[in-house]
Design a protein around this motif. Structure first.
Motif, PDB file in Angstrom:
ATOM      1  N   TYR A 196      26.957  38.168  47.615  1.00 47.62           N
ATOM      2  CA  TYR A 196      28.165  37.662  46.963  1.00 47.62           C
ATOM      3  C   TYR A 196      27.770  37.047  45.618  1.00 47.62           C
ATOM      4  O   TYR A 196      27.940  35.857  45.388  1.00 47.62           O
ATOM      5  N   ILE A 198      27.480  35.627  41.970  1.00 51.76           N
ATOM      6  CA  ILE A 198      28.413  35.049  41.012  1.00 51.76           C
ATOM      7  C   ILE A 198      28.068  35.474  39.591  1.00 51.76           C
ATOM      8  O   ILE A 198      28.839  35.272  38.659  1.00 51.76           O
ATOM      9  N   GLY A 199      26.908  36.089  39.428  1.00 52.46           N
ATOM     10  CA  GLY A 199      26.443  36.585  38.140  1.00 52.46           C
ATOM     11  C   GLY A 199      25.017  37.062  38.270  1.00 52.46           C
ATOM     12  O   GLY A 199      24.410  36.981  39.346  1.00 52.46           O
ATOM     13  N   PRO A 282      31.012  41.228  44.377  1.00 51.13           N
ATOM     14  CA  PRO A 282      30.836  40.193  43.346  1.00 51.13           C
ATOM     15  C   PRO A 282      31.814  39.040  43.518  1.00 51.13           C
ATOM     16  O   PRO A 282      32.980  39.239  43.862  1.00 51.13           O
ATOM     17  N   CYS A 283      31.322  37.834  43.301  1.00 52.53           N
ATOM     18  CA  CYS A 283      32.171  36.653  43.219  1.00 52.53           C
ATOM     19  C   CYS A 283      32.696  36.587  41.782  1.00 52.53           C
ATOM     20  O   CYS A 283      31.902  36.479  40.839  1.00 52.53           O
ATOM     21  N   ASN A 284      33.990  36.644  41.598  1.00 55.00           N
ATOM     22  CA  ASN A 284      34.563  36.743  40.266  1.00 55.00           C
ATOM     23  C   ASN A 284      34.978  35.403  39.676  1.00 55.00           C
ATOM     24  O   ASN A 284      35.732  35.356  38.704  1.00 55.00           O
ATOM     25  N   ASP A 285      34.504  34.307  40.254  1.00 53.89           N
ATOM     26  CA  ASP A 285      34.906  32.989  39.752  1.00 53.89           C
ATOM     27  C   ASP A 285      34.556  32.803  38.284  1.00 53.89           C
ATOM     28  O   ASP A 285      35.249  32.084  37.556  1.00 53.89           O
ATOM     29  N   ASN A 287      33.841  35.581  36.285  1.00 55.36           N
ATOM     30  CA  ASN A 287      34.000  36.917  35.696  1.00 55.36           C
ATOM     31  C   ASN A 287      32.676  37.667  35.549  1.00 55.36           C
ATOM     32  O   ASN A 287      32.509  38.493  34.647  1.00 55.36           O
ATOM     33  N   GLY A 288      31.745  37.353  36.434  1.00 56.51           N
ATOM     34  CA  GLY A 288      30.505  38.112  36.478  1.00 56.51           C
ATOM     35  C   GLY A 288      29.467  37.734  35.442  1.00 56.51           C
ATOM     36  O   GLY A 288      28.381  38.300  35.422  1.00 56.51           O
ATOM     37  N   GLU A 289      29.778  36.782  34.569  1.00 55.25           N
ATOM     38  CA  GLU A 289      28.834  36.351  33.544  1.00 55.25           C
ATOM     39  C   GLU A 289      28.546  34.864  33.716  1.00 55.25           C
ATOM     40  O   GLU A 289      29.461  34.064  33.852  1.00 55.25           O
TER      41      GLU A 289
END
Length: 351
Positions: A196, A198-199, A282-285, A287-289
């Motif tokens: 999962y 977050i980036g 992906p955890c999109n909290d 936005n992947g960056e």
């Protein structure tokens, strides 16, 4: 349905049994309105707990030193809930966190693999533990102001994990190579975040370097903190009750070895780790960056209404604060991590 998994262990040279019972009672009381379904303990104190009205289930340890990972694994294997919340016996929760968890679990599709939640923890001082009256917010604000008389530290990445039980079992649970104090929770979080993410993982991800203030985090602790920091300012955090941690006790003496094992495991390449054990979502909290951690942390804090000029605690102690540097703490640091001890000798703000 949820099970709250709370291993409990006591030995004579870890303080008075009455103090341990008090901390456990505080922990259980703080979980209302959830009912604590199971507490897994060593059999030598089951009768003592029953005298205090604490219902427990026995987990016999025949492997030598107590292992929180083994205890949690056995507990989770034997419970029948859909969700689990890892909650240690020295912690206390607040109503806002319980309400948050209830709300999450009321959503039909919540907590499907590989999602998980991780909640921060404030470490109370001995004095605050003895007089704590449920003022969670006051303790948070004291620490954010850079004070140290109520809270002596913080863990953004903690073992306070909420997740799907079947997913936990599919991942293999806690690694039982870790025995005694430390390591097993961070290694599990490493696997959870691989499924999962977050980036992208930073180049220094494997560094196992502790820091007093989150602004100085490096390696995996900094990476894990991206998941947990927003919970802090939403009031979704726990407090840890102070207790003695004697290095003479086998449970705590294992910390140095566990730290080394953790570093070795997190330094492995993807090929050395072998195939993943399930989906990667992906955890999109963010936005992947991943934004710069200090800048992002300050922005999150100030958006929550805590300007850093008045609340520098995540970055440093407040000017004029007398640092607590008891001799036992220095000896402990020298024993557990000699490299960090000699490195931090030259930092005026180190503890």
């Amino acid at each position: 349905m949820i099970n709250i998994i709370t291993p409990f262990y006591h030995a004579s040279n870890r303080g008075e049994i009455s103090s341990s019972i008090t901390r456990l009672s505080n922990a259980i009381s703080s979980l209302s309105p959830y009912e604590q379904e199971s507490i897994y303990i060593t059999s030598n104190i089951k009768e003592i707990l029953s005298k205090h009205g604490i219902v427990s289930r026995v987990l016999n340890f025949n492997r030598g030193d107590f292992s929180p990972g083994v205890a949690r694994n056995e507990a989770i294997k034997s419970c029948g809930s859909k969700y689990i919340f890892i909650f240690d016996a020295d912690l206390m929760s607040q109503a806002s966190l319980i309400i948050h968890i209830q709300s999450l679990l009321s959503q039909p599709d919540y907590c499907r693999p590989p999602f998980f939640e991780m909640y921060p923890c404030l470490y109370l001082t001995k004095e605050e533990t003895e007089q704590f009256d449920g003022d969670f917010q006051g303790c948070l604000e004291s620490f954010l102001r850079g004070e140290n008389h109520r809270v002596e530290g913080i863990a953004l990445a903690s073992s306070c994990l909420l997740m799907n039980r079947e997913w936990f079992l599919q991942l293999g649970g806690f690694d039982e190579q870790f025995v005694g104090h430390g390591g097993e929770d961070l290694e599990l979080i490493d696997r959870l975040t691989r499924h999962y993410p977050i980036g992208p993982r930073p180049d220094d991800y494997a560094l196992n370097i502790k820091a007093q203030h989150p602004g100085d985090y490096q390696g995996f602790r900094r990476y894990f903190s991206y998941y947990a920091l927003p919970h802090l300012f939403a009031g979704r955090f726990l407090v840890h009750q102070w207790h003695p941690r004697p290095l003479t006790h086998p449970y705590h003496k294992r910390r140095a070895g566990n730290d080394q094992l953790l570093e070795q495991m997190l330094s492995r390449s993807e090929a050395e780790r072998g195939p993943l054990k399930g989906p990667v979502v992906p955890c999109n909290d963010l936005n992947g960056e991943l934004p710069d951690f200090r800048e992002w942390m300050i922005r999150v804090q100030e958006e929550a209404g805590y300007p850093v000029s008045e609340y520098p605690g995540l970055l440093r102690w407040q000017d004029g604060i007398t640092l607590r540097r008891p001799l036992w703490r220095k000896v402990r640091k020298l024993y557990l991590n000699p490299r960090a001890f000699f490195r931090d000798m030259f930092k005026p703000t180190s503890r």
